[in-house]
Each structure stands twice: as C-alpha cells, then as structure tokens.
Design a protein around this motif. Structure first.
Motif, PDB file in Angstrom:
ATOM      1  N   ILE A   1     -33.059  19.660   1.845  1.00 24.28           N
ATOM      2  CA  ILE A   1     -34.012  18.885   2.644  1.00 24.28           C
ATOM      3  C   ILE A   1     -34.835  17.933   1.768  1.00 24.28           C
ATOM      4  O   ILE A   1     -35.288  16.905   2.246  1.00 24.28           O
ATOM      5  CB  ILE A   1     -34.913  19.760   3.548  1.00 24.28           C
ATOM      6  N   GLU A   2     -34.985  18.250   0.492  1.00 26.86           N
ATOM      7  CA  GLU A   2     -35.674  17.334  -0.418  1.00 26.86           C
ATOM      8  C   GLU A   2     -34.884  16.028  -0.551  1.00 26.86           C
ATOM      9  O   GLU A   2     -35.472  14.952  -0.654  1.00 26.86           O
ATOM     10  CB  GLU A   2     -35.873  17.979  -1.796  1.00 26.86           C
ATOM     11  N   ASP A   3     -33.538  16.124  -0.558  1.00 23.26           N
ATOM     12  CA  ASP A   3     -32.694  14.924  -0.587  1.00 23.26           C
ATOM     13  C   ASP A   3     -32.949  14.081   0.660  1.00 23.26           C
ATOM     14  O   ASP A   3     -33.054  12.863   0.593  1.00 23.26           O
ATOM     15  CB  ASP A   3     -31.204  15.290  -0.637  1.00 23.26           C
ATOM     16  N   ALA A   4     -33.034  14.752   1.792  1.00 22.82           N
ATOM     17  CA  ALA A   4     -33.286  14.057   3.058  1.00 22.82           C
ATOM     18  C   ALA A   4     -34.651  13.377   3.022  1.00 22.82           C
ATOM     19  O   ALA A   4     -34.787  12.231   3.464  1.00 22.82           O
ATOM     20  CB  ALA A   4     -33.206  15.036   4.226  1.00 22.82           C
ATOM     21  N   ALA A   5     -35.649  14.059   2.510  1.00 16.61           N
ATOM     22  CA  ALA A   5     -37.000  13.494   2.435  1.00 16.61           C
ATOM     23  C   ALA A   5     -37.005  12.220   1.601  1.00 16.61           C
ATOM     24  O   ALA A   5     -37.589  11.206   1.999  1.00 16.61           O
ATOM     25  CB  ALA A   5     -37.970  14.521   1.861  1.00 16.61           C
ATOM     26  N   ARG A   6     -36.353  12.261   0.453  1.00 10.51           N
ATOM     27  CA  ARG A   6     -36.286  11.078  -0.407  1.00 10.51           C
ATOM     28  C   ARG A   6     -35.564   9.921   0.299  1.00 10.51           C
ATOM     29  O   ARG A   6     -36.005   8.773   0.261  1.00 10.51           O
ATOM     30  CB  ARG A   6     -35.594  11.411  -1.730  1.00 10.51           C
ATOM     31  N   LEU A   7     -34.462  10.234   0.946  1.00 13.55           N
ATOM     32  CA  LEU A   7     -33.681   9.219   1.650  1.00 13.55           C
ATOM     33  C   LEU A   7     -34.472   8.598   2.795  1.00 13.55           C
ATOM     34  O   LEU A   7     -34.449   7.383   2.998  1.00 13.55           O
ATOM     35  CB  LEU A   7     -32.388   9.850   2.180  1.00 13.55           C
ATOM     36  N   MET A   8     -35.202   9.424   3.533  1.00 12.73           N
ATOM     37  CA  MET A   8     -36.017   8.928   4.638  1.00 12.73           C
ATOM     38  C   MET A   8     -37.120   8.016   4.113  1.00 12.73           C
ATOM     39  O   MET A   8     -37.388   6.964   4.689  1.00 12.73           O
ATOM     40  CB  MET A   8     -36.587  10.093   5.446  1.00 12.73           C
ATOM     41  N   ALA A   9     -37.753   8.419   3.029  1.00 12.42           N
ATOM     42  CA  ALA A   9     -38.823   7.609   2.443  1.00 12.42           C
ATOM     43  C   ALA A   9     -38.279   6.282   1.924  1.00 12.42           C
ATOM     44  O   ALA A   9     -38.849   5.223   2.192  1.00 12.42           O
ATOM     45  CB  ALA A   9     -39.506   8.380   1.317  1.00 12.42           C
TER      46      ALA A   9
ATOM     47  N   VAL B   1     -23.849  14.958   9.141  1.00 16.87           N
ATOM     48  CA  VAL B   1     -22.427  14.903   9.463  1.00 16.87           C
ATOM     49  C   VAL B   1     -21.657  15.995   8.720  1.00 16.87           C
ATOM     50  O   VAL B   1     -22.108  16.487   7.684  1.00 16.87           O
ATOM     51  CB  VAL B   1     -21.828  13.517   9.125  1.00 16.87           C
ATOM     52  N   ASP B   2     -20.493  16.327   9.282  1.00 18.17           N
ATOM     53  CA  ASP B   2     -19.610  17.270   8.604  1.00 18.17           C
ATOM     54  C   ASP B   2     -18.720  16.512   7.618  1.00 18.17           C
ATOM     55  O   ASP B   2     -18.883  15.308   7.423  1.00 18.17           O
ATOM     56  CB  ASP B   2     -18.815  18.109   9.612  1.00 18.17           C
ATOM     57  N   GLU B   3     -17.763  17.206   7.041  1.00 18.12           N
ATOM     58  CA  GLU B   3     -16.896  16.602   6.033  1.00 18.12           C
ATOM     59  C   GLU B   3     -16.092  15.427   6.584  1.00 18.12           C
ATOM     60  O   GLU B   3     -15.723  14.512   5.848  1.00 18.12           O
ATOM     61  CB  GLU B   3     -15.911  17.637   5.467  1.00 18.12           C
ATOM     62  N   GLY B   4     -15.803  15.431   7.873  1.00 19.23           N
ATOM     63  CA  GLY B   4     -15.044  14.357   8.510  1.00 19.23           C
ATOM     64  C   GLY B   4     -15.910  13.241   9.050  1.00 19.23           C
ATOM     65  O   GLY B   4     -15.447  12.407   9.818  1.00 19.23           O
TER      66      GLY B   4
ATOM     67  N   ILE C   1     -29.253  16.224  13.818  1.00 13.40           N
ATOM     68  CA  ILE C   1     -30.241  15.192  13.513  1.00 13.40           C
ATOM     69  C   ILE C   1     -31.407  15.878  12.815  1.00 13.40           C
ATOM     70  O   ILE C   1     -31.874  16.924  13.261  1.00 13.40           O
ATOM     71  CB  ILE C   1     -30.718  14.481  14.790  1.00 13.40           C
ATOM     72  N   LEU C   2     -31.841  15.288  11.723  1.00 17.74           N
ATOM     73  CA  LEU C   2     -32.995  15.803  10.988  1.00 17.74           C
ATOM     74  C   LEU C   2     -34.118  14.789  11.151  1.00 17.74           C
ATOM     75  O   LEU C   2     -33.951  13.609  10.856  1.00 17.74           O
ATOM     76  CB  LEU C   2     -32.649  15.981   9.512  1.00 17.74           C
ATOM     77  N   SER C   3     -35.261  15.257  11.619  1.00 19.21           N
ATOM     78  CA  SER C   3     -36.388  14.363  11.883  1.00 19.21           C
ATOM     79  C   SER C   3     -37.530  14.619  10.908  1.00 19.21           C
ATOM     80  O   SER C   3     -37.556  15.628  10.196  1.00 19.21           O
ATOM     81  CB  SER C   3     -36.900  14.583  13.310  1.00 19.21           C
TER      82      SER C   3
ATOM     83  N   GLN D   1     -24.664  14.895   4.528  1.00 13.26           N
ATOM     84  CA  GLN D   1     -23.788  16.009   4.869  1.00 13.26           C
ATOM     85  C   GLN D   1     -24.594  17.301   4.926  1.00 13.26           C
ATOM     86  O   GLN D   1     -25.684  17.413   4.364  1.00 13.26           O
ATOM     87  CB  GLN D   1     -22.636  16.106   3.883  1.00 13.26           C
ATOM     88  N   THR D   2     -24.042  18.273   5.628  1.00 13.42           N
ATOM     89  CA  THR D   2     -24.748  19.521   5.937  1.00 13.42           C
ATOM     90  C   THR D   2     -25.245  20.274   4.708  1.00 13.42           C
ATOM     91  O   THR D   2     -26.255  20.962   4.784  1.00 13.42           O
ATOM     92  CB  THR D   2     -23.853  20.453   6.763  1.00 13.42           C
ATOM     93  N   GLU D   3     -24.560  20.155   3.580  1.00 11.31           N
ATOM     94  CA  GLU D   3     -24.948  20.936   2.397  1.00 11.31           C
ATOM     95  C   GLU D   3     -26.060  20.313   1.564  1.00 11.31           C
ATOM     96  O   GLU D   3     -26.536  20.910   0.605  1.00 11.31           O
ATOM     97  CB  GLU D   3     -23.726  21.210   1.510  1.00 11.31           C
ATOM     98  N   HIS D   4     -26.530  19.119   1.927  1.00  8.91           N
ATOM     99  CA  HIS D   4     -27.627  18.503   1.180  1.00  8.91           C
ATOM    100  C   HIS D   4     -28.924  19.295   1.371  1.00  8.91           C
ATOM    101  O   HIS D   4     -29.150  19.913   2.403  1.00  8.91           O
ATOM    102  CB  HIS D   4     -27.843  17.053   1.628  1.00  8.91           C
TER     103      HIS D   4
END
Length: 141
Positions: free
Chosen positions: A85-93, A103-106, A112-114, A80-83
């Motif tokens: 970028i460190e969360d995204a990095a961990r998830l991608m790894a 994604v939004d709340e719905g 897209i974050l690359s 979700q938008t409020e996460h």
C-alpha cells in the motif's frame, strides 16, 4: 500490507462502446463513481462520474449516443495485487489521483484502492498527510 488486502473488490466494469447513459446507470446500480473500461476483460481505460459530467454533460454531448471510449481516461493508474500500500500511496501522490485500479497478472481489473482505503490502513501518518495534500492540489480521479 498488500493492496489486495485493503482494496474494494471491483465487481463492475464497462465496455468502451457503451453509451454515457449506460455508464451512469451502471454506476448508480453499483453505487460507484468509477468504472474500469475493458476490452475482452483487459482494462483499456477508466470512466468516472466526474468525466460524464465534465466531459459529457458540460460539453453538451448526446449522452445516449456518445460512448464511454470518447471521454474515458485511457491511461489509468494500475497496480498489481501484490504491491504494497505504500507503493500505492506514492503513486497516488505522484499522479494526483484519488483512486487506482488493482489488476491481476492478465491486467484484468480486480479491485479499486481509494484514498479512504489508504487513510484507514496505512500506518505512516506522515505519508497519509503527504498523499492527501499532494492529491488535493489537482486531483483528476
């Protein structure tokens, strides 16, 4: 920093009933390699240019008759938008993916974050190196 601050806006999506030819044409028109697959604006999967080649062309599917739903990945990595970028990095790894859908709340795709977005905006060089090395081991997106 929040993912919504560094993501690329997601202007295009596609429905699962679209043909693979339609998906490829949409990717070309939008200059993207990934499309969120939506049903009534809610994300149900993703399809990449690689999916079309590996699961479509290489399997000799009829690209005009085979649908996106037949070859899409139906368990996309979503944040979700409020996460952060460190969360995204961990998830991608952890998932060995190069891109995540924001994604939004719905659960409607908004961006897209690359890996490139992370490399440019993440301040932790060690985390960037770790993500790149783990994703490079066996990347699926």
């Amino acid at each position: 920093m929040k993912v919504c601050e560094v993501m690329s806006a997601c202007a295009a999506s596609i429905v699962g009933t679209a043909s693979l030819t339609e998906a490829a044409a949409r990717m070309k028109a939008e200059n993207v390699g990934l499309l969120p697959v939506v049903t009534e604006e809610v994300i149900t999967g993703i399809i990449t240019d690689r999916d079309i080649v590996i699961r479509g062309v290489a399997e000799n599917l009829d690209l005009n008759r085979s649908t996106v739903a037949e070859i899409m990945s139906d368990e996309p990595i979503l944040l979700q938008t409020e996460h952060e970028i460190e969360d995204a990095a961990r998830l991608m790894a952890e998932n060995k993916v190069r891109r995540v859908i924001i994604v939004d709340e719905g659960h409607r795709p908004v961006g897209i974050l690359s890996l490139g977005d992370l490399a440019v905006n993440l301040d932790d060089e060690h985390m960037i190196a770790r993500v790149l090395s783990q994703v490079g081991e066996r990347s699926v997106l």
